[in-house]
Each structure stands twice: as C-alpha cells, then as structure tokens.
Write a protein that holds these residues in place. Structure first.
Motif, PDB file in Angstrom:
ATOM      1  N   ASP A 140     -13.335  41.217  12.015  1.00  0.00           N
ATOM      2  CA  ASP A 140     -12.432  40.287  12.681  1.00  0.00           C
ATOM      3  C   ASP A 140     -12.723  40.166  14.171  1.00  0.00           C
ATOM      4  OD1 ASP A 140     -10.194  38.543  12.831  1.00  0.00           O
ATOM      5  OD2 ASP A 140      -8.871  40.195  13.381  1.00  0.00           O
ATOM      6  N   GLU A 141     -13.677  40.948  14.672  1.00  0.00           N
ATOM      7  CA  GLU A 141     -13.923  40.993  16.111  1.00  0.00           C
ATOM      8  C   GLU A 141     -14.747  39.797  16.583  1.00  0.00           C
ATOM      9  OE1 GLU A 141     -14.547  44.488  19.190  1.00  0.00           O
ATOM     10  OE2 GLU A 141     -16.238  44.305  17.836  1.00  0.00           O
ATOM     11  N   VAL A 142     -14.371  39.291  17.744  1.00  0.00           N
ATOM     12  CA  VAL A 142     -15.079  38.202  18.412  1.00  0.00           C
ATOM     13  C   VAL A 142     -15.494  38.716  19.787  1.00  0.00           C
ATOM     14  CG1 VAL A 142     -14.918  35.832  19.302  1.00  0.00           C
ATOM     15  CG2 VAL A 142     -13.651  36.480  17.227  1.00  0.00           C
ATOM     16  N   SER A 143     -16.674  38.312  20.241  1.00  0.00           N
ATOM     17  CA  SER A 143     -17.137  38.659  21.591  1.00  0.00           C
ATOM     18  C   SER A 143     -17.367  37.383  22.383  1.00  0.00           C
ATOM     19  CB  SER A 143     -18.445  39.449  21.530  1.00  0.00           C
ATOM     20  OG  SER A 143     -18.241  40.705  20.965  1.00  0.00           O
ATOM     21  N   VAL A 144     -16.848  37.367  23.606  1.00  0.00           N
ATOM     22  CA  VAL A 144     -17.072  36.267  24.536  1.00  0.00           C
ATOM     23  C   VAL A 144     -18.088  36.744  25.566  1.00  0.00           C
ATOM     24  CG1 VAL A 144     -16.012  34.773  26.284  1.00  0.00           C
ATOM     25  CG2 VAL A 144     -14.749  35.351  24.203  1.00  0.00           C
ATOM     26  N   LEU A 145     -19.021  35.890  25.914  1.00  0.00           N
ATOM     27  CA  LEU A 145     -20.106  36.246  26.823  1.00  0.00           C
ATOM     28  C   LEU A 145     -19.565  36.617  28.201  1.00  0.00           C
ATOM     29  CD1 LEU A 145     -23.192  36.505  27.001  1.00  0.00           C
ATOM     30  CD2 LEU A 145     -23.211  34.148  27.876  1.00  0.00           C
ATOM     31  N   TRP A 146     -19.914  37.804  28.632  1.00  0.00           N
ATOM     32  CA  TRP A 146     -19.438  38.362  29.904  1.00  0.00           C
ATOM     33  C   TRP A 146     -19.795  37.489  31.106  1.00  0.00           C
ATOM     34  CZ3 TRP A 146     -22.688  39.823  33.924  1.00  0.00           C
ATOM     35  CH2 TRP A 146     -24.059  39.766  33.624  1.00  0.00           C
ATOM     36  N   SER A 147     -20.917  36.781  31.010  1.00  0.00           N
ATOM     37  CA  SER A 147     -21.426  36.017  32.162  1.00  0.00           C
ATOM     38  C   SER A 147     -21.170  34.514  32.048  1.00  0.00           C
ATOM     39  CB  SER A 147     -22.932  36.261  32.296  1.00  0.00           C
ATOM     40  OG  SER A 147     -23.599  35.848  31.105  1.00  0.00           O
ATOM     41  N   ASP A 148     -20.328  34.088  31.140  1.00  0.00           N
ATOM     42  CA  ASP A 148     -20.036  32.666  30.960  1.00  0.00           C
ATOM     43  C   ASP A 148     -19.526  32.085  32.287  1.00  0.00           C
ATOM     44  OD1 ASP A 148     -18.924  30.151  30.329  1.00  0.00           O
ATOM     45  OD2 ASP A 148     -18.263  30.819  28.357  1.00  0.00           O
ATOM     46  N   SER A 149     -20.206  31.046  32.771  1.00  0.00           N
ATOM     47  CA  SER A 149     -19.831  30.455  34.062  1.00  0.00           C
ATOM     48  C   SER A 149     -18.464  29.775  33.999  1.00  0.00           C
ATOM     49  CB  SER A 149     -20.902  29.479  34.540  1.00  0.00           C
ATOM     50  OG  SER A 149     -21.058  28.434  33.588  1.00  0.00           O
TER      51      SER A 149
END
Length: 180
Positions: A140-149
């Motif tokens: 169920d885990e989602v990751s959002v990009l740490w460096s997303d502008s």
C-alpha cells in the motif's frame, strides 16, 4: 509538553519538558490525554526504530488505503524531517513543512494520516523512532520523489545527491502520486 502547530496546522511540533542535572535527564515522551487534546484521538499500534548514516534520505512515503499517522523523534544524532500534505481537499495540498529533530533538542513531530513523510540524516548517523496509527502494509506504500520541483523542499544536503533506496529513486512526481 509544549505543542506548536506548524505552517500546516495539522502537523504539530512537540517539545517535552526535560528535567536534568549532572546525572542525566528525565522526560515524558508521550501522554495519551495531552496528545488527544492537541493532535486528535488517535491510537498507536506499531513502534519502529531505524538507524541511518549521514547523507541518507528516506522518503517521502505514505500508505494510501491504510494511512499511518506518525509520531517521530530522534534518539541519536540529527535529521531534517519533512511532512507533505497529500490531501486533495486540503488548502495546503502539496505544501511541506520541515524541522530539525535531534537527540539534543528532544523534539517530536506529529505527522497525521494524509501526509507523506521523509527525513534526511545530517549527523554522522541517526537513530529514528516513531509510533504509527496503522500497521505497515508494504503493498500500500507510495513514494513521492524527494527532489520534485513542484514540492520545492529545501533539504539541507551535505553533498549534491543523498543516498536513496531503489524505491525512493523510482518515486512518483507529486502530480502523478495518488492523493487522499
């Protein structure tokens, strides 16, 4: 315990009263009644403890169907801790707040369900402990990009690129990440 609502008011920085002398210190790290008064009526079901070296970035993670609220703290070293609002009906959707948590300042951060969470280790190493309001569900885990502008998080990077897991290198851009 002092409770301070941050720029996103549902995220709360907690500073315990520390009683110390030459022998050491004592502090209360959690009291259910005060937590409920300042943060809401949540029950914790799981405690986690991780150790990471300097330059490691973990996150930004959340669970969509089994969202976890997290009460986080550092018991060795220091991290820069970040919460990102992932609630589509929120006026602060996509906004972030960040604080330095350390063994020295003894502060804790309440990251409620509906937020992505991550941290970057600024000390030589750090031990990170947190209580969760739901069980870990890896599927169920989602990751959002740490460096997303689009997020524009101001990470206090020690080198140009943090050390990331494969999951975090392949994370989604905010615009493509599912929302609550």
């Amino acid at each position: 315990m002092q409770f301070e609502r941050l720029e996103i008011p549902e995220v709360v920085l907690m500073t315990p009263k520390v009683f110390g002398d030459e022998r050491g210190f004592f502090m209360e790290t959690f009291r259910q009644s005060e937590f409920e008064q300042h943060c809401g009526a949540y029950t914790f079901v799981q405690d986690n403890h991780s150790k990471s070296k300097q330059g490691i970035l973990r996150g930004l993670h959340y669970q969509l169907n089994q969202p976890q609220g997290k009460l986080v703290r550092v018991t060795q070293g220091e991290v820069f801790d970040v919460a990102v609002d992932m609630r589509k009906s929120s006026p602060t959707l996509g906004q972030w707040v960040g604080v330095h948590l350390s063994a020295e300042n003894k502060q804790m951060l309440w990251v409620p369900p509906g937020f992505a969470h991550g941290f970057y280790v600024t000390s030589e190493e750090a031990e990170f402990q947190y209580k969760c309001t739901d069980y870990y569900a890896p599927g169920d885990e989602v990751s959002v990009l740490w460096s997303d502008s689009d997020l524009g998080i101001e990470w206090p990077l020690i080198s140009s690129e943090p050390s990331l897991s494969e999951k975090d290198r392949e994370a989604l851009m905010l615009m493509h990440a599912p929302k609550f």
